[in-house]
Write an enzyme that holds these catalytic residues in place. Structure first.
Site, PDB file in Angstrom:
ATOM      1  CD  GLU A   1      -2.816  -1.137   2.441  1.00 16.71           C
ATOM      2  OE1 GLU A   1      -4.024  -1.379   2.372  1.00 16.71           O
ATOM      3  OE2 GLU A   1      -2.209  -0.997   3.524  1.00 16.71           O
TER       4      GLU A   1
ATOM      5  CE  LYS B   1     -11.506   1.777  11.127  1.00 10.40           C
ATOM      6  NZ  LYS B   1     -12.939   1.494  11.061  1.00 10.40           N
TER       7      LYS B   1
END
Length: 236
Positions: free
Chosen positions: A109, A127
Site C-alpha cells: 500500500e 477512524k
C-alpha cells in the site's frame, strides 16, 4: 490491528465520494480493507458505465475484489505512473497522518499510495481521531524477528507478533514477511516515530503514513466530510 466501528453505509458513502476524483483513462491504485472495498465496488460501477480505467491492486484480496467488480487490472511494474490511489485507514488524524496495516498489506500500500499523483483516503467516522494511538504494524524479515523486536521494545513499544487465525504460527504477508503490532500509546510526533522505525535494520515497512495523503473522504451518518492537506473541510 484492525479497529471496529462505523456502518457499511458510512463506508459506502466514503468510497463513492473518493471515486469522484477518478477520471476516465486513469490508472488507479486499489487499497485493501473494507472501506477500500466499497470504493472498488463504486469503481466497478464506473467501469460498467463506460469508464476506461485500470486498477493496480495492493493485495491478493484486493485483486480478487476488483476482478469481481469488473475492473481491468495491471501491475505497478507495467505502468509509468498512477493517477489516483484510493485506500483505507485504521486511524487518521486531522493532519491526514494515518495508521494502516490492519490487513497486513501496508508495504505494498505504501509503495502504491506514495507513487500516485493523488492519494485519497477513505474511512468511516470512527477512524477519525485527534491523536493517533492504535498499534503501529511493522512488517519484518522473518530472520530479523529477534533483533527487530529488541529495537522496537527499546523505542517504548509494547510489541506483539501478529498471529494467524486459521493456522498455527504468525501472520505471513503477501511478500512473505511477519508483522509486529507495536503499541506506543498516544503518538504525539508521528514523523519522528516513523523515521525511527524506518531506520531499524530488518524492517520492511511500518504502518505510519506521514505526509502522503492528499484528501480524506470520511463517511458519516449524514453524508461525507472531505478533508484536504490544508485541513479545509466540507460536507456532501
Amino acid at each position: 490491528m484492525k479497529t471496529t466501528g462505523g456502518s457499511e453505509e458510512q463506508k459506502r458513502r466514503a468510497g463513492e465520494k473518493a471515486v469522484e476524483y477518478v477520471n476516465d483513462g486513469d490508472i488507479v491504485g486499489l487499497g485493501t480493507g473494507s472501506t477500500a472495498a466499497a470504493a472498488i465496488d463504486a469503481l466497478g460501477d464506473a467501469v460498467a458505465a463506460g469508464y476506461d480505467i485500470h486498477g493496480v491492486p495492493t493485495s491478493f484480496a484486493t485483486r480478487d475484489r476488483a476482478i469481481e467488480a469488473g475492473i481491468p487490472l495491471t501491475r505497478i511494474e507495467a505502468v509509468d505512473h498512477i493517477d489516483v490511489a484510493i485506500d483505507g485507514s485504521d486511524e487518521i488524524n486531522n493532519n491526514l497522518t494515518l495508521i494502516k496495516g490492519g490487513g497486513a498489506a501496508h508495504a505494498r500500500e505504501k509503495v502504491i499510495d506514495a507513487t500516485a499523483d493523488q492519494f485519497i483516503v477513505v474511512a468511516d467516522e470512527s477512524k477519525l481521531v485527534e491523536t493517533l494511538s492504535e498499534p503501529v504494524p511493522v512488517s519484518t524479515l522473518p530472520m530479523a524477528q529477534k533483533p527487530v523486536k529488541h529495537r522496537l521494545d527499546s523505542l517504548g513499544a509494547t510489541t506483539t507478533l501478529r498471529s494467524a487465525t486459521m493456522k498455527d504460527g504468525p501472520v505471513i504477508t503477501d511478500n512473505g514477511n511477519i508483522v509486529f503490532d507495536c503499541a506506543f500509546g498516544h503518538i504525539e510526533n508521528a514523523e519522528a516515530l516513523a523515521k525511527s522505525l524506518a531506520e531499524i535494520p530488518g524492517t520492511v515497512a511500518h504502518g505510519l503514513f506521514v505526509n502522503l495523503a492528499d484528501v480524506a473522504c470520511i463517511g458519516t451518518e449524514n453524508g461525507t466530510n472531505v478533508y484536504h492537506g490544508d485541513q479545509d473541510q466540507g460536507q456532501n
